[in-house]
Design a protein around this motif. Structure first.
Motif, mmCIF file in Angstrom:
data_model
loop_
_atom_site.group_PDB
_atom_site.id
_atom_site.type_symbol
_atom_site.label_atom_id
_atom_site.label_comp_id
_atom_site.label_asym_id
_atom_site.label_seq_id
_atom_site.Cartn_x
_atom_site.Cartn_y
_atom_site.Cartn_z
ATOM 1 N N GLY A 261 26.631 33.190 37.556
ATOM 2 C CA GLY A 261 27.053 34.116 38.581
ATOM 3 C C GLY A 261 28.329 34.822 38.169
ATOM 4 N N VAL A 262 28.490 36.081 38.590
ATOM 5 C CA VAL A 262 29.650 36.889 38.227
ATOM 6 C C VAL A 262 30.195 37.564 39.475
ATOM 7 N N LEU A 263 31.504 37.483 39.671
ATOM 8 C CA LEU A 263 32.160 38.180 40.773
ATOM 9 C C LEU A 263 32.450 39.628 40.424
ATOM 10 N N GLY A 264 32.962 39.863 39.239
ATOM 11 C CA GLY A 264 33.332 41.215 38.840
ATOM 12 C C GLY A 264 34.790 41.529 39.087
ATOM 13 N N ILE A 265 35.660 40.546 38.858
ATOM 14 C CA ILE A 265 37.094 40.739 39.030
ATOM 15 C C ILE A 265 37.839 40.210 37.817
ATOM 16 N N THR A 266 39.065 40.658 37.661
ATOM 17 C CA THR A 266 40.007 40.001 36.758
ATOM 18 C C THR A 266 41.176 39.526 37.603
ATOM 19 N N GLY A 267 41.900 38.550 37.102
ATOM 20 C CA GLY A 267 42.991 38.022 37.909
ATOM 21 C C GLY A 267 43.865 37.071 37.138
ATOM 22 N N ARG A 268 44.690 36.365 37.866
ATOM 23 C CA ARG A 268 45.626 35.414 37.290
ATOM 24 C C ARG A 268 45.984 34.381 38.341
ATOM 25 N N ASP A 269 46.615 33.298 37.873
ATOM 26 C CA ASP A 269 47.096 32.283 38.808
ATOM 27 C C ASP A 269 48.216 32.862 39.660
ATOM 28 N N LEU A 270 48.203 32.534 40.933
ATOM 29 C CA LEU A 270 49.334 32.891 41.787
ATOM 30 C C LEU A 270 50.424 31.857 41.566
ATOM 31 N N ASN A 271 51.627 32.313 41.208
ATOM 32 C CA ASN A 271 52.756 31.401 41.058
ATOM 33 C C ASN A 271 53.934 31.931 41.854
ATOM 34 N N SER A 272 55.052 31.242 41.791
ATOM 35 C CA SER A 272 56.202 31.613 42.610
ATOM 36 C C SER A 272 56.738 33.002 42.257
ATOM 37 N N ASP A 273 56.699 33.367 40.961
ATOM 38 C CA ASP A 273 57.204 34.673 40.545
ATOM 39 C C ASP A 273 56.346 35.807 41.118
ATOM 40 N N VAL A 274 55.012 35.650 41.005
ATOM 41 C CA VAL A 274 54.114 36.673 41.544
ATOM 42 C C VAL A 274 54.244 36.740 43.062
ATOM 43 N N ALA A 275 54.301 35.576 43.701
ATOM 44 C CA ALA A 275 54.420 35.534 45.160
ATOM 45 C C ALA A 275 55.697 36.211 45.636
ATOM 46 N N LYS A 276 56.782 35.990 44.911
ATOM 47 C CA LYS A 276 58.056 36.603 45.295
ATOM 48 C C LYS A 276 58.020 38.113 45.102
ATOM 49 N N ALA A 277 57.462 38.548 43.982
ATOM 50 C CA ALA A 277 57.416 39.977 43.686
ATOM 51 C C ALA A 277 56.583 40.741 44.705
ATOM 52 N N LEU A 278 55.522 40.124 45.206
ATOM 53 C CA LEU A 278 54.617 40.791 46.134
ATOM 54 C C LEU A 278 54.827 40.345 47.579
ATOM 55 N N ASP A 279 55.871 39.539 47.805
ATOM 56 C CA ASP A 279 56.203 39.063 49.154
ATOM 57 C C ASP A 279 55.012 38.346 49.797
ATOM 58 N N ARG A 323 37.302 30.774 38.503
ATOM 59 C CA ARG A 323 36.420 31.260 37.443
ATOM 60 C C ARG A 323 35.398 30.206 37.034
ATOM 61 N N ALA A 324 35.855 28.961 36.916
ATOM 62 C CA ALA A 324 34.955 27.882 36.509
ATOM 63 C C ALA A 324 33.896 27.616 37.567
ATOM 64 N N GLN A 325 34.293 27.621 38.830
ATOM 65 C CA GLN A 325 33.328 27.334 39.883
ATOM 66 C C GLN A 325 32.314 28.468 40.037
ATOM 67 N N ILE A 326 32.778 29.708 39.966
ATOM 68 C CA ILE A 326 31.848 30.833 40.044
ATOM 69 C C ILE A 326 30.915 30.834 38.838
ATOM 70 N N GLY A 327 31.471 30.548 37.654
ATOM 71 C CA GLY A 327 30.685 30.576 36.431
ATOM 72 C C GLY A 327 29.624 29.504 36.341
ATOM 73 N N THR A 328 29.718 28.459 37.170
ATOM 74 C CA THR A 328 28.695 27.414 37.152
ATOM 75 C C THR A 328 27.674 27.587 38.265
ATOM 76 N N MET A 329 27.906 28.560 39.150
ATOM 77 C CA MET A 329 26.923 28.886 40.178
ATOM 78 C C MET A 329 25.966 29.934 39.629
ATOM 79 N N GLY A 330 24.743 29.858 40.016
ATOM 80 C CA GLY A 330 23.749 30.770 39.491
ATOM 81 C C GLY A 330 23.868 32.171 40.061
ATOM 82 N N ALA A 331 23.415 33.151 39.262
ATOM 83 C CA ALA A 331 23.349 34.522 39.755
ATOM 84 C C ALA A 331 22.474 34.562 40.997
ATOM 85 N N GLY A 332 22.930 35.304 42.011
ATOM 86 C CA GLY A 332 22.203 35.368 43.275
ATOM 87 C C GLY A 332 22.674 34.364 44.307
ATOM 88 N N SER A 333 23.552 33.435 43.897
ATOM 89 C CA SER A 333 24.082 32.454 44.854
ATOM 90 C C SER A 333 24.978 33.148 45.885
#
Length: 447
Positions: A261-279, A323-333
Motif C-alpha cells: 500500500g502507498v499513501l503518496g506523501i513524503t515526510g519526517r519525524d516530528l521533533n522538538s525543533d520542528v514543533a517549535k518552528a511551526l508552533d 511508513r513501515a505500517q503502511i508499507g506492510t498493508m496491502g494496496a486497497g486497504s
C-alpha cells in the motif's frame, strides 16, 4: 557499533564440561506454594518453534573494467559459491504446516530443512518471501504439529515481559527472557520497513526467525537483528511486530508476493525543533512535507503541514513507523489516520494506492535527477525505472540511462517514488544510487 542479522553461523567442536562437587535437592515449593516458573507456558509454546537449516549457491557478479574488454573479455564475471546456514522459525498453522521465518534466513536457499523439537525433520517449500520487511513463509507436510497463538503487538507496552526462543549458534532450542525496552524503533538501516520491538532478552546468532512471546505464550514478534560491536548479545535485540508480519503473510498467501500500500506523501519525524518552528503543541508524530497529486493521500484530503498522530486508533511516534505500517498493508486497504492540523484533531479514511500505479517527473523528486521520467516497477522485486531521459540533462550527466532501474539509495531498498524522495532528502554528502542495468548491478554516485 553495528546492527546486524544473526544467521549463518558455523559451530565446530563445542564442548562444555562443568565440574560437580556436590548435589543437593532444590525446593520445588515454598510453604506449599509452587515457585514462580515460565516452564508451564514454555512446555506449550516451544514445540511451535523450529530449527531451520539451509543450503544453496550464491551467484557473485563482478563487472570487468572497460580496458580489458578490448581483448575479448566479457562484460562481467560470474562465480557461484555454495553456502550453508542455520536459523529459526515458528509454526503459525498446524493444520496447513505454515512456518514463518526471516527472508534473510532462506534467501537464495535451494534446500530448506525444518527440524521440530521432537527430532523430526522435513523438507520445506517456500510459499513466499519479502525482502523489504524480512519476512518469509514456508510450508511443511507433517502431522501432529503444534502452532503458536498470535498476540497483538499493537497493545505492547515498554516494560512488558518478553521471552525469546530460537536456535542460537546451532546449539539447539534455547529460551531467554527480558522485557520490552522500546517500541517503534526505526531508522536503524536494517530493513527497508522498520518498526521494531526492542528487547533485552538475550538474542544471538541463529535466533533469526525465532519467536518473541509474552507471558501468555502468544507470539508478539519475530526476532531478526541484534545491536552489538561484534555481533554478540549486549542486551539490545530487535523483533518484527507480529501484526506487521501477519499483514505480509496474508499477502503472500493471497498473491504469492507483496502488493504494498502507498499513501503518496513524503515526510519526517516530528521533533522538538520542528514543533517549535511551526508552533505545534506536540513532540511525536509523522510530519507531512509533501502530498503527491492523484494519490491516496491527496484523495483523502491530507495536506502538507499535517501531523499524522494515529493509524487505526494506535499512536504514531515517527514517520518511519508510519511508513513501515503502511508499507506492510496491502494496496486497497482502508486505513483511518488521525491528523493534527492547525491545532485541531481530524480523522480521515484513506484507501491505499499501489506502488505499481506511480509515475512522476524527476522535478517532483530531486533536482539532481532533472531530465528523467520515473515510474515504479515490480521488476527486481520493486524499484524506480527511468522511462525517459533528456540528453544533456542533470540526470544524463550523472550517468543514468533510459531503462535503468533504481533499486536503492545508500544500500536502502526502495519501492515507491515517495521512498526515493525521502531517502534522497535524508542523505547528506555523497549519495550512492544502486541500479540494475541490463541485468547487472551498478552504482552511481552523486552529491
Amino acid at each position: 557499533m553495528k546492527i546486524r542479522h544473526f544467521f549463518n553461523v558455523l559451530v565446530v567442536g563445542v564442548t562444555l564440561a562443568l565440574p560437580i562437587s556436590a548435589t543437593a535437592a532444590l525446593p520445588s515449593s515454598v510453604e506449599g506454594k509452587p515457585l514462580p516458573s515460565l516452564a508451564p507456558m514454555l512446555e506449550k509454546v516451544t514445540p511451535a518453534v523450529v530449527n531451520i537449516s539451509v543450503a544453496g549457491t550464491q551467484t557473485q557478479r563482478q563487472r570487468i573494467p572497460e580496458i580489458f574488454r578490448h581483448f575479448g573479455a566479457p562484460r562481467e564475471s560470474v562465480r557461484e559459491r555454495p553456502f550453508k546456514g542455520l536459523g529459526s522459525g515458528v509454526i503459525i498453522d498446524a493444520e496447513k504446516g505454515y512456518v514463518i521465518t526471516n527472508h534473510h534466513v532462506i534467501n537464495n536457499a535451494d534446500e530448506i530443512t525444518v527440524t521440530l523439537t521432537d527430532g523430526r525433520s522435513f523438507d520445506a517449500e517456500k510459499i513466499g518471501s519479502d525482502e523489504g520487511t524480512d519476512v518469509a513463509l514456508l510450508k511443511i507436510e507433517a502431522e501432529d504439529l503444534v502452532a503458536i497463538q498470535l498476540g497483538n503487538s499493537d497493545q505492547l507496552r515498554v516494560g512488558d515481559f518478553a521471552v525469546a526462543i530460537g536456535n542460537p549458534f546451532g546449539l539447539g532450542q534455547t529460551v531467554t527472557s527480558g522485557i520490552i525496552g522500546a517500541l517503534a524503533r526505526s531508522s536503524l538501516n536494517i530493513e527497508n520497513y522498520e518498526n521494531f520491538i526492542q528487547t533485552d532478552a538475550a538474542i544471538n546468532s541463529g535466533n533469526s526467525g525465532g519467536a518473541l512471546v509474552n507471558l501468555n505464550g502468544q507470539l508478539i514478534g519475530i526476532n531478526t537483528a541484534i545491536y552489538g560491536p561484534n555481533g554478540g548479545n549486549v542486551g539490545i535485540g530487535f523483533a518484527i511486530p507480529v501484526n506487521m508480519a501477519n499483514n505480509i503473510i496474508g499477502q503472500l498467501l493471497e498473491h504469492g508476493e507483496v502488493h504494498r500500500g502507498v499513501l503518496g506523501i513524503t515526510g519526517r519525524d516530528l521533533n522538538s525543533d520542528v514543533a517549535k518552528a511551526l508552533d505545534i503543541d506536540l513532540q511525536k508524530g509523522a510530519f507531512v512535507n509533501q502530498v503527491f497529486p492523484d494519490t491516496a493521500a491527496a484523495d483523502a484530503g491530507i495536506e502538507a503541514g499535517d501531523v499524522i498522530v494515529e493509524i487505526n486508533g494506535n499512536k504514531v511516534a515517527s514517520f518511519g513507523q508510519l511508513r513501515a505500517q503502511i508499507g506492510t498493508m496491502g494496496a486497497g486497504s482502508e486505513v483511518k489516520l488521525g491528523l493534527l492540523r492547525d491545532g485541531k484533531k481530524k480523522v480521515v479514511t484513506v484507501t491505499l494506492g499501489s506502488a505499481e500505479q506511480q509515475t512522476a517527473s524527476a522535478q517532483d523528486i530531486d533536482k539532481r535527477l532533472l531530465g528523467a521520467a520515473l515510474e515504479t516497477t515490480e521488476e527486481y522485486n520493486g524499484g524506480i525505472r527511468i522511462t525517459e531521459l533528456e540528453q544533456g540533462s542533470p540526470a544524463a550527466r550523472l550517468g543514468l540511462k533510459k531503462d535503468d532501474v533504481i533499486i536503492g539509495v545508500n544500500k536502502q531498498r526502495l519501492n515507491s517514488l515517495s521512498e526515493l524522495q525521502d531517502l534522497l532528502e535524508d542523505s547528506s554528502g555523497t549519495v550512492a544510487l544502486h541500479l540494475m542495468r541490463d541485468g547487472a548491478q551498478i552504482y552511481l554516485f552523486m552529491r
